[in-house]
Design an enzyme around this catalytic site. Sequence first.
Site, short mmCIF file in Angstrom:
data_model
loop_
_atom_site.label_atom_id
_atom_site.label_comp_id
_atom_site.label_asym_id
_atom_site.label_seq_id
_atom_site.Cartn_x
_atom_site.Cartn_y
_atom_site.Cartn_z
N ARG A 122 7.28 -27.01 -15.31
CA ARG A 122 6.74 -26.34 -14.12
C ARG A 122 5.57 -27.19 -13.65
NH1 ARG A 122 5.19 -20.10 -13.07
NH2 ARG A 122 7.44 -20.18 -12.68
N HIS A 149 12.34 -23.36 -6.61
CA HIS A 149 12.33 -22.58 -7.86
C HIS A 149 13.78 -22.18 -8.19
CE1 HIS A 149 10.90 -20.31 -11.12
NE2 HIS A 149 10.29 -19.31 -10.52
N GLN A 152 14.88 -19.23 -10.73
CA GLN A 152 14.67 -17.88 -10.22
C GLN A 152 15.88 -17.41 -9.42
OE1 GLN A 152 11.90 -15.71 -10.61
NE2 GLN A 152 13.47 -14.32 -9.82
N ASP A 240 8.02 -12.24 -1.40
CA ASP A 240 7.29 -13.01 -2.41
C ASP A 240 5.82 -13.00 -2.01
OD1 ASP A 240 6.65 -14.62 -4.59
OD2 ASP A 240 7.43 -16.47 -3.70
N CYS A 281 10.46 -11.98 -6.96
CA CYS A 281 10.53 -12.77 -8.20
C CYS A 281 9.40 -12.41 -9.17
CB CYS A 281 10.51 -14.25 -7.88
SG CYS A 281 8.96 -14.86 -7.18
N ARG A 309 16.31 -13.76 -15.71
CA ARG A 309 15.83 -15.13 -15.92
C ARG A 309 16.31 -15.62 -17.28
NH1 ARG A 309 11.38 -17.00 -13.19
NH2 ARG A 309 11.94 -18.92 -14.27
#
Length: 323
Positions: A122, A149, A152, A240, A281, A309
């Site tokens: 990440r 991402h 996700q 988000d 998310c 996930r």
Amino acid sequence: MGAGPHAPLSQKRNDMNHFLDIHKTDANDLRAMIDQAGAMKRARLGRPKAALDEAQPLKDRMVALIFEKPSTRTRVSFDVGVRQMGGQTMVLSGKDMQLGHGETIADTARVLSRYVDMIMIRTFDETILTEMAEYSDVPVINGLTDRTHPCQIMADVLTFEEHRGPIAGKKVVWTGDGNNVCASFLHAAGQFGFDLTFTGPAQFDPEEEFMGFARQKGSQIVVERDPFKAVEGADLVVADTWVSMHDSQSAKERRHNLLRPYQVNTELMSHAKPDALFMHCLPAHREEEATSEVMDGPNSVIFDEAENRLHAQKAVMRWCLGV
Ligand code: CP
Ligand code: NVA
């Protein structure tokens, strides 16, 4: 150098896959990963979290999990996923590594490849991820960059399909900031064959490149400034955070003022299809981008997304290693 006592012992595998982005991954492979994730999830139903999967595809494998930004879900789900598959993990903080003190990405990748079987990172700029993959002898997985991402959205596709069946042909509405998570949703629209409407202020439109990819694959990608018009006929509404980890905190107030009309609340959801799902998310800022009434309401699947996930990434890791 040929084989023999002085031949180099480290060799780049050519049967490995990097999982860098959804648009860079074959659509049939993505489909197979979602299906395998669902099957692995069902096979574990009712079992304790630490119980090993019957087949232990990551037995004897070591996975490095590198974080240059904070994380709860990505960190825990990768760690647990590797262990369930019989492997081991080490969680590394970028700032505690030489990486954070001037060692190049290329050298870091070459060194880590001598110790571990796979790397999840990440990070900030996506060139860090791509350089890591270029110089790594082992698979590299994108655990979020400033731009995308993908893990996700693999979880989100799995979640949608568990609740509503095939996502192909459905209408997804992204509200607010056309950020990194939105970008991977656009890639997924192209690869899984669904349509996506973005609704938010013009300053926060997703990059043309992401919309262009989905359009060129045949998806209908619409930009609609009016959130109420945007959600008409929606099968899924997504929110988000309004300020991502890579955004400057000094812009927070301005961003909030611009994005407030796009809050997902009960009134907005009432303009979508009656059975429209709500996704986020996480982490969320409750009462900002979405109200608790929606987040905890009957159409919200936010905690299924978080759980998935784990399952989706287990399939991603198996694909990366070819196991
Ligand atoms: N959704 C997500 O990636 O969460 P974390 O930042 O907690 O990993
Ligand atoms: N857009 C958010 C997602 C966090 C999982 C961020 O980048 O901070």
